[in-house]
Design a protein around this motif. Structure first.
Motif, PDB file in Angstrom:
ATOM      1  N   ALA A 294       0.848  -1.198   0.000  1.00 38.15           N
ATOM      2  CA  ALA A 294       0.000   0.000   0.000  1.00 38.15           C
ATOM      3  C   ALA A 294       0.879   1.241   0.000  1.00 38.15           C
ATOM      4  O   ALA A 294       1.997   1.209   0.519  1.00 38.15           O
ATOM      5  CB  ALA A 294      -0.905   0.004   1.230  1.00 38.15           C
ATOM      6  N   PRO A 295       0.365   2.331  -0.565  1.00 39.23           N
ATOM      7  CA  PRO A 295       1.164   3.570  -0.549  1.00 39.23           C
ATOM      8  C   PRO A 295       1.484   4.033   0.871  1.00 39.23           C
ATOM      9  O   PRO A 295       2.503   4.681   1.092  1.00 39.23           O
ATOM     10  CB  PRO A 295       0.253   4.591  -1.246  1.00 39.23           C
ATOM     11  N   SER A 296       0.628   3.672   1.827  1.00 37.96           N
ATOM     12  CA  SER A 296       0.838   4.134   3.210  1.00 37.96           C
ATOM     13  C   SER A 296       1.744   3.204   4.012  1.00 37.96           C
ATOM     14  O   SER A 296       1.971   3.431   5.197  1.00 37.96           O
ATOM     15  CB  SER A 296      -0.508   4.253   3.917  1.00 37.96           C
TER      16      SER A 296
ATOM     17  N   SER B  85       1.169   0.955  -9.248  1.00 34.59           N
ATOM     18  CA  SER B  85       1.533   2.380  -9.287  1.00 34.59           C
ATOM     19  C   SER B  85       3.047   2.539  -9.301  1.00 34.59           C
ATOM     20  O   SER B  85       3.777   1.812  -8.617  1.00 34.59           O
ATOM     21  CB  SER B  85       0.936   3.127  -8.090  1.00 34.59           C
ATOM     22  N   ASN B  86       3.511   3.467 -10.104  1.00 32.49           N
ATOM     23  CA  ASN B  86       4.935   3.802 -10.252  1.00 32.49           C
ATOM     24  C   ASN B  86       5.772   2.728 -10.946  1.00 32.49           C
ATOM     25  O   ASN B  86       6.998   2.814 -10.953  1.00 32.49           O
ATOM     26  CB  ASN B  86       5.583   4.111  -8.897  1.00 32.49           C
ATOM     27  N   LEU B  87       5.122   1.700 -11.484  1.00 35.57           N
ATOM     28  CA  LEU B  87       5.897   0.641 -12.143  1.00 35.57           C
ATOM     29  C   LEU B  87       5.954   0.870 -13.645  1.00 35.57           C
ATOM     30  O   LEU B  87       4.974   1.305 -14.256  1.00 35.57           O
ATOM     31  CB  LEU B  87       5.263  -0.725 -11.861  1.00 35.57           C
ATOM     32  N   ASP B  88       7.110   0.528 -14.244  1.00 33.86           N
ATOM     33  CA  ASP B  88       7.213   0.582 -15.702  1.00 33.86           C
ATOM     34  C   ASP B  88       6.594  -0.704 -16.275  1.00 33.86           C
ATOM     35  O   ASP B  88       6.144  -1.574 -15.513  1.00 33.86           O
ATOM     36  CB  ASP B  88       8.681   0.748 -16.126  1.00 33.86           C
ATOM     37  N   SER B  89       6.579  -0.825 -17.594  1.00 40.46           N
ATOM     38  CA  SER B  89       5.887  -1.979 -18.202  1.00 40.46           C
ATOM     39  C   SER B  89       6.529  -3.303 -17.767  1.00 40.46           C
ATOM     40  O   SER B  89       5.829  -4.287 -17.512  1.00 40.46           O
ATOM     41  CB  SER B  89       5.877  -1.856 -19.718  1.00 40.46           C
ATOM     42  N   GLU B  90       7.856  -3.305 -17.634  1.00 39.25           N
ATOM     43  CA  GLU B  90       8.546  -4.532 -17.194  1.00 39.25           C
ATOM     44  C   GLU B  90       8.149  -4.867 -15.751  1.00 39.25           C
ATOM     45  O   GLU B  90       7.842  -6.018 -15.429  1.00 39.25           O
ATOM     46  CB  GLU B  90      10.069  -4.323 -17.290  1.00 39.25           C
ATOM     47  N   GLY B  91       8.129  -3.826 -14.928  1.00 32.25           N
ATOM     48  CA  GLY B  91       7.739  -4.005 -13.525  1.00 32.25           C
ATOM     49  C   GLY B  91       6.311  -4.490 -13.402  1.00 32.25           C
ATOM     50  O   GLY B  91       6.012  -5.369 -12.579  1.00 32.25           O
ATOM     51  N   MET B  92       5.429  -3.963 -14.248  1.00 34.07           N
ATOM     52  CA  MET B  92       4.026  -4.377 -14.211  1.00 34.07           C
ATOM     53  C   MET B  92       3.879  -5.845 -14.579  1.00 34.07           C
ATOM     54  O   MET B  92       3.104  -6.579 -13.980  1.00 34.07           O
ATOM     55  CB  MET B  92       3.186  -3.498 -15.155  1.00 34.07           C
TER      56      MET B  92
ATOM     57  N   SER C  47      14.401   4.433  -6.811  1.00 34.38           N
ATOM     58  CA  SER C  47      13.309   5.178  -7.463  1.00 34.38           C
ATOM     59  C   SER C  47      11.994   4.675  -6.865  1.00 34.38           C
ATOM     60  O   SER C  47      11.965   3.632  -6.187  1.00 34.38           O
ATOM     61  CB  SER C  47      13.332   4.910  -8.961  1.00 34.38           C
ATOM     62  N   THR C  48      10.895   5.381  -7.132  1.00 36.05           N
ATOM     63  CA  THR C  48       9.606   4.952  -6.559  1.00 36.05           C
ATOM     64  C   THR C  48       9.185   3.585  -7.112  1.00 36.05           C
ATOM     65  O   THR C  48       8.572   2.795  -6.404  1.00 36.05           O
ATOM     66  CB  THR C  48       8.499   5.991  -6.849  1.00 36.05           C
ATOM     67  N   GLY C  49       9.568   3.310  -8.371  1.00 34.09           N
ATOM     68  CA  GLY C  49       9.241   2.016  -8.955  1.00 34.09           C
ATOM     69  C   GLY C  49      10.006   0.880  -8.280  1.00 34.09           C
ATOM     70  O   GLY C  49       9.441  -0.174  -7.980  1.00 34.09           O
ATOM     71  N   MET C  50      11.301   1.112  -8.028  1.00 35.07           N
ATOM     72  CA  MET C  50      12.115   0.090  -7.340  1.00 35.07           C
ATOM     73  C   MET C  50      11.610  -0.125  -5.916  1.00 35.07           C
ATOM     74  O   MET C  50      11.567  -1.239  -5.405  1.00 35.07           O
ATOM     75  CB  MET C  50      13.584   0.541  -7.303  1.00 35.07           C
TER      76      MET C  50
ATOM     77  N   GLY D 291      13.609  -8.287 -10.014  1.00 35.86           N
ATOM     78  CA  GLY D 291      14.569  -7.482 -10.761  1.00 35.86           C
ATOM     79  C   GLY D 291      15.371  -6.529  -9.889  1.00 35.86           C
ATOM     80  O   GLY D 291      15.812  -5.484 -10.357  1.00 35.86           O
ATOM     81  N   LEU D 292      15.567  -6.921  -8.615  1.00 36.08           N
ATOM     82  CA  LEU D 292      16.289  -6.028  -7.695  1.00 36.08           C
ATOM     83  C   LEU D 292      17.622  -6.612  -7.227  1.00 36.08           C
ATOM     84  O   LEU D 292      18.290  -6.005  -6.388  1.00 36.08           O
ATOM     85  CB  LEU D 292      15.428  -5.720  -6.458  1.00 36.08           C
TER      86      LEU D 292
END
Lengths: 225, 206
Positions: free
Chosen positions: B84-86, B163-170, B136-139, B123-124
């Motif tokens: 969650a964002p929180s 949220s904040n993920l690129d296509s690969e992350g999604m 980054s927010t995606g990482m 991918g980390l």
């Protein structure tokens, strides 16, 4: 066993985090050393009569320790709340393990603080501690009592808006009996060679245990609400 | 008899006089996906927080079961994972240290290979010893997902998981959610397309 593992993990995480950011330690040391310098300039040993020195120095040392602690010890919980990691912790382990982990961290910080501040205080005031054992025992029991109060209060104010003001305002009345007791005991350790009644040490130890037990049982209610 | 599941009974929530939602009833079983959708401010995150026990409902109750036995709040906490964002990870620790901390704090057996595998899947792995503060927010989002599934939870709550993920992350996160469902995990998500594709349950908040 898993609670013990969680407690140690929280303590280690907080220690690692503190070593990297030095948030609490810097706030505490800055306050402590500023106060010590002011004391060394304003009340030099020659301006206080020999008879008054034990009481004045006993009061001063505890004022420095208490207010230094109040300036930094709330960080343990406030930081979790401000960095949005509180809920991560909430769903990961029991409230009891969280309380004990945070308490252990605060106890470590306060003992390190005492280890750094007290020798400097003794040095700049040229203080002669007549009964060092009693003095050290009071530092330990008084420091522990201070941590019991500040840990539970930090948990209570972590979600409030005016954290630091609220923290000092609600901690001080609770700390008042402890401060009076340890000042009296510390004065005794500066004045008397043979202490027959260790009342102040026993009272401050009893205070620490009582507050610790109360805080331990109250914490889950505060944490879950 | 259900192996495990959760039940929402007449859940309602209001802040002061503003009613967010009411009469939400739902039963979820092993392997099901529930998606919660609605406009901004409709109460999706609030409903998720109520379901996880992080927030009390104004009315109603949430019950968790394993083999028909109701779980205590502490048992619920041990069996859920939340993104969650929180809910954040620790900035002053590395990605690896964050996961190791969560393993220890949950009282689990430490398995370095497992942590490495998880970081690899997200991918980390090349950033495992980097401080999260430079992520980054995606990482950070990927690490939050790793933290949520680290203990193989029975119930996974995802508040805006993409949220904040690129296509690969999604794609990675989509695969992870699929894998969790196949494992039998109950997935509850807000603003997620996967549930719609699977045709599982849905709650629309207005």
């Amino acid at each position: 066993m898993s609670s013990l593992k969680a407690l140690v993990a929280i303590w280690r995480k907080d220690m690692k985090s503190e070593m990297r950011t030095r948030y609490a330690i810097n706030a505490i040391l800055l306050f402590a050393f500023t106060t010590l310098i002011v004391i060394s300039y304003s009340i030099s040993p020659y301006r206080v009569s020999l008879n008054d020195r034990p009481f004045i120095y006993a009061s001063l040392i505890w004022i420095v320790l208490v207010f230094s602690a109040l300036s930094g010890l709330a960080r343990s919980f406030v930081k979790e709340s401000e960095s949005f990691t509180e809920d991560q912790l909430r769903i990961s382990t029991s409230p009891e393990a969280i309380f004990l982990g945070k308490l252990l961290f605060n106890v470590t910080v306060i003992f390190v603080l005492e280890l750094l501040i007290v020798p400097v205080f003794i040095l700049i005031t040229r203080l002669h501690v007549v009964h060092p054992v009693y003095f050290i025992l009071l530092l330990l029991s008084g420091g522990a009592g201070l941590c019991m109060v500040t840990t539970i209060m930090a948990a209570m104010i972590a979600r409030a808006r005016v954290k630091s003001v609220l923290f000092s305002a609600i901690s001080f009345p609770l700390l008042f009996p402890l401060i009076i007791t340890v000042i009296k005991g510390t004065e005794k350790s500066f004045r008397i060679m043979r202490i027959t009644h260790w009342n102040e040490f026993l009272m401050s130890t009893a205070y620490a245990i009582l507050l610790g037990v109360l805080a331990y049982f109250l914490f889950p209610l505060i944490w879950r609400d | 008899m259900l192996p495990y599941g959760l039940e929402l009974i007449n859940i309602a929530k209001h802040f002061d006089r503003r009613l967010l939602f009411k009469k939400i009833n739902c039963t979820l079983e092993r392997g099901q996906i529930l998606t919660i959708s609605g406009a901004n401010g409709s109460g999706k995150s609030t409903l998720l927080r109520i379901m996880t026990g992080l927030l009390k409902p104004s009315y109603g109750a949430v019950h968790y079961y394993i083999h028909s036995r109701k779980l205590t709040p502490d048992q619920v906490s041990m069996n859920i994972g939340i993104v969650a964002p929180s809910i954040n990870v620790y900035d002053e620790l590395t990605a690896f240290e964050n996961l190791r901390f969560l393993i220890n704090v949950r009282g689990m057996e430490y398995d370095e290979q497992r942590v490495n595998d998880l970081l690899q899947r997200l991918g980390l792995i090349d950033f495992k010893n980097e401080m999260v503060s430079i992520f980054s927010t995606g990482m950070r989002q990927r690490l939050k997902i790793a933290a949520a599934i680290l203990h193989d939870p029975l119930f996974l709550f995802l508040d805006e998981p993409f949220s904040n993920l690129d296509s690969e992350g999604m794609q990675i996160v989509d695969n992870i959610i699929e894998a969790q469902c196949e494992r039998g995990c109950v997935v509850i998500a807000s603003n997620m397309k996967t549930g719609e594709k699977k045709g599982d349950m849905r709650i629309e908040l207005s």
